[in-house]
Design a protein around this motif. Structure first.
Motif, PDB file in Angstrom:
ATOM      1  N   VAL A   1       0.974  12.444  -6.016  1.00  0.00           N
ATOM      2  CA  VAL A   1       1.755  12.541  -4.790  1.00  0.00           C
ATOM      3  C   VAL A   1       2.700  11.342  -4.720  1.00  0.00           C
ATOM      4  CG1 VAL A   1      -0.025  13.807  -3.537  1.00  0.00           C
ATOM      5  CG2 VAL A   1      -0.005  11.312  -3.455  1.00  0.00           C
ATOM      6  N   ASP A   2       3.791  11.534  -3.989  1.00  0.00           N
ATOM      7  CA  ASP A   2       4.753  10.462  -3.782  1.00  0.00           C
ATOM      8  C   ASP A   2       4.119   9.403  -2.881  1.00  0.00           C
ATOM      9  OD1 ASP A   2       6.811   8.763  -3.142  1.00  0.00           O
ATOM     10  OD2 ASP A   2       8.245  10.347  -2.639  1.00  0.00           O
TER      11      ASP A   2
ATOM     12  N   GLU B   1       5.349   7.124  -1.255  1.00  0.00           N
ATOM     13  CA  GLU B   1       6.202   6.737  -0.130  1.00  0.00           C
ATOM     14  C   GLU B   1       6.405   7.881   0.866  1.00  0.00           C
ATOM     15  OE1 GLU B   1       7.198   3.647   0.243  1.00  0.00           O
ATOM     16  OE2 GLU B   1       6.215   3.081  -1.630  1.00  0.00           O
ATOM     17  N   THR B   2       5.717   9.003   0.651  1.00  0.00           N
ATOM     18  CA  THR B   2       5.963  10.181   1.491  1.00  0.00           C
ATOM     19  C   THR B   2       4.677  10.684   2.129  1.00  0.00           C
ATOM     20  OG1 THR B   2       7.834  10.860   0.108  1.00  0.00           O
ATOM     21  CG2 THR B   2       6.870  12.535   1.547  1.00  0.00           C
ATOM     22  N   MET B   3       4.707  10.885   3.446  1.00  0.00           N
ATOM     23  CA  MET B   3       3.608  11.528   4.148  1.00  0.00           C
ATOM     24  C   MET B   3       3.904  13.018   4.245  1.00  0.00           C
ATOM     25  SD  MET B   3       2.651   8.876   7.224  1.00  0.00           S
ATOM     26  CE  MET B   3       4.286   8.907   7.954  1.00  0.00           C
ATOM     27  N   GLU B   4       2.922  13.847   3.965  1.00  0.00           N
ATOM     28  CA  GLU B   4       3.093  15.296   4.018  1.00  0.00           C
ATOM     29  C   GLU B   4       2.399  15.861   5.248  1.00  0.00           C
ATOM     30  OE1 GLU B   4       1.837  17.208   0.409  1.00  0.00           O
ATOM     31  OE2 GLU B   4       2.583  15.572  -0.856  1.00  0.00           O
TER      32      GLU B   4
ATOM     33  N   TRP C   1      -2.589  16.952   7.111  1.00  0.00           N
ATOM     34  CA  TRP C   1      -1.837  15.802   6.618  1.00  0.00           C
ATOM     35  C   TRP C   1      -2.301  15.353   5.236  1.00  0.00           C
ATOM     36  CZ3 TRP C   1      -5.219  15.366  10.856  1.00  0.00           C
ATOM     37  CH2 TRP C   1      -6.401  14.650  10.615  1.00  0.00           C
TER      38      TRP C   1
ATOM     39  N   PHE D   1      -1.823  11.629   3.570  1.00  0.00           N
ATOM     40  CA  PHE D   1      -1.318  10.267   3.758  1.00  0.00           C
ATOM     41  C   PHE D   1      -1.638   9.446   2.509  1.00  0.00           C
ATOM     42  CE2 PHE D   1      -2.039  10.607   8.637  1.00  0.00           C
ATOM     43  CZ  PHE D   1      -0.904  11.389   8.741  1.00  0.00           C
TER      44      PHE D   1
ATOM     45  N   GLU E   1      16.733  20.755   9.720  1.00  0.00           N
ATOM     46  CA  GLU E   1      16.789  20.156   8.384  1.00  0.00           C
ATOM     47  C   GLU E   1      18.104  19.407   8.183  1.00  0.00           C
ATOM     48  OE1 GLU E   1      16.071  21.428   3.704  1.00  0.00           O
ATOM     49  OE2 GLU E   1      16.076  22.938   5.294  1.00  0.00           O
TER      50      GLU E   1
END
Length: 294
Positions: free
Chosen positions: A95-96, A98-101, A115, A117, A264
């Motif tokens: 997973v990235d 720096e990115t929260m999904e 989530w 995290f 978006e």
């Protein structure tokens, strides 16, 4: 992302260094009253049932606070006002960092969200919160397990809990007692986030408690300044979040998808009320909800 275990231990350490007695493996069971005012706590520990008298008590014992209820305050929540939350710490993730999904909709988390995290080194907190009355399966864990299996995540730790998402309780003080955090419903109803709100309210509770002890006034009239201050600090934000949550509750999966697609690429912080209304004109159900709330 906070390492919650380390964070809680850090707070206990700071409290002990400041002079507090930290009692592990202990649970508050009842209150001591002096002339109708709360003046201590009865608790169970490894040595049996003990009592401690004090100038006043701060109840921070979580959702459905039993201690506050023993003082005569109404801190109960109905099932539909509580989010059931489950979370795994997962490892071996691609997973990235720096990115929260976030995942919304009835497939992932009805009346809530799921989530991911990231915590670095291929680890992440993966969890969800749902209001139980909206679950179509056995419960929140079934939704989370399905997501984990679909993504191939490896479980290394599990946590579960309940979060009140209906806004604060009506009264958070009485003679000799203040109520703080989840016990007071001081949680953002939209996100379910509570640490930042509780920290603000706990700071105010500590200040008011110190003022009360120094002045020798622990009566409800004096302690009401706690509620006045915390509502002034965070009350409007919690009310607004509750209104937004109610709007989202009224959206179907298709409407939610359409709304998110329309936003978006837009800078949400710069959207004016007029431009927001132009976007929402395509969503009659949201406009109806807004009309009913205003």
């Amino acid at each position: 992302m906070l390492e919650r275990k380390s964070f809680d231990k850090y707070l206990a350490l700071r409290a002990a260094e400041a002079g507090a007695d930290v009692l592990t493996m202990s649970m508050a069971k009842d209150l001591i009253f002096r002339e109708g005012s709360v003046g201590g706590v009865v608790f169970r520990c490894p040595d049996g049932v003990q009592e401690v008298e004090c100038g006043m008590v701060i109840a921070a014992d979580g959702v459905q606070s039993s201690i506050a209820r023993k003082a005569g305050l109404e801190t109960g929540f109905r099932p539909g006002e509580i989010c059931s939350c489950v979370q795994y710490e997962a490892a071996g993730l691609d997973v990235d960092p720096e990115t929260m999904e976030f995942y919304f909709g009835s497939r992932f988390a009805p009346s809530g969200y799921l989530w991911v995290f990231p915590k670095g080194e291929g680890r992440a907190n993966v969890g969800l919160g749902v209001r139980r009355k909206n679950c179509s399966e056995r419960g929140p864990l079934s939704y989370l397990n399905r997501f984990m299996e679909d993504r191939g995540f490896k479980r290394i730790e599990f946590n579960a809990g309940a979060v009140p998402v209906c806004g604060p309780v009506k009264r958070t003080f009485t003679d000799g007692l203040l109520v703080v955090g989840d016990a007071a419903g001081q949680v953002d109803p939209l996100t379910g986030g509570g640490i930042h709100v509780a920290a603000e309210c706990a700071k105010i509770a500590g200040e008011v408690a110190a003022e009360a002890i120094e002045s020798g006034r622990v009566d409800g009239k004096f302690l009401s300044r706690y509620e006045i201050r915390w509502r002034k600090k965070v009350g409007k934000n919690l009310e607004r979040s509750l209104r937004f949550r109610k709007i989202l509750d009224g959206l179907s999966d298709e409407e939610l998808d359409s709304l998110l697609r329309s936003l978006e690429g837009k800078d949400l912080s710069s959207i004016s009320k007029i431009s927001l209304l132009r976007i929402l004109k395509n969503y009659p159900s949201i406009l109806r909800t807004l009309r009913d709330m205003l």
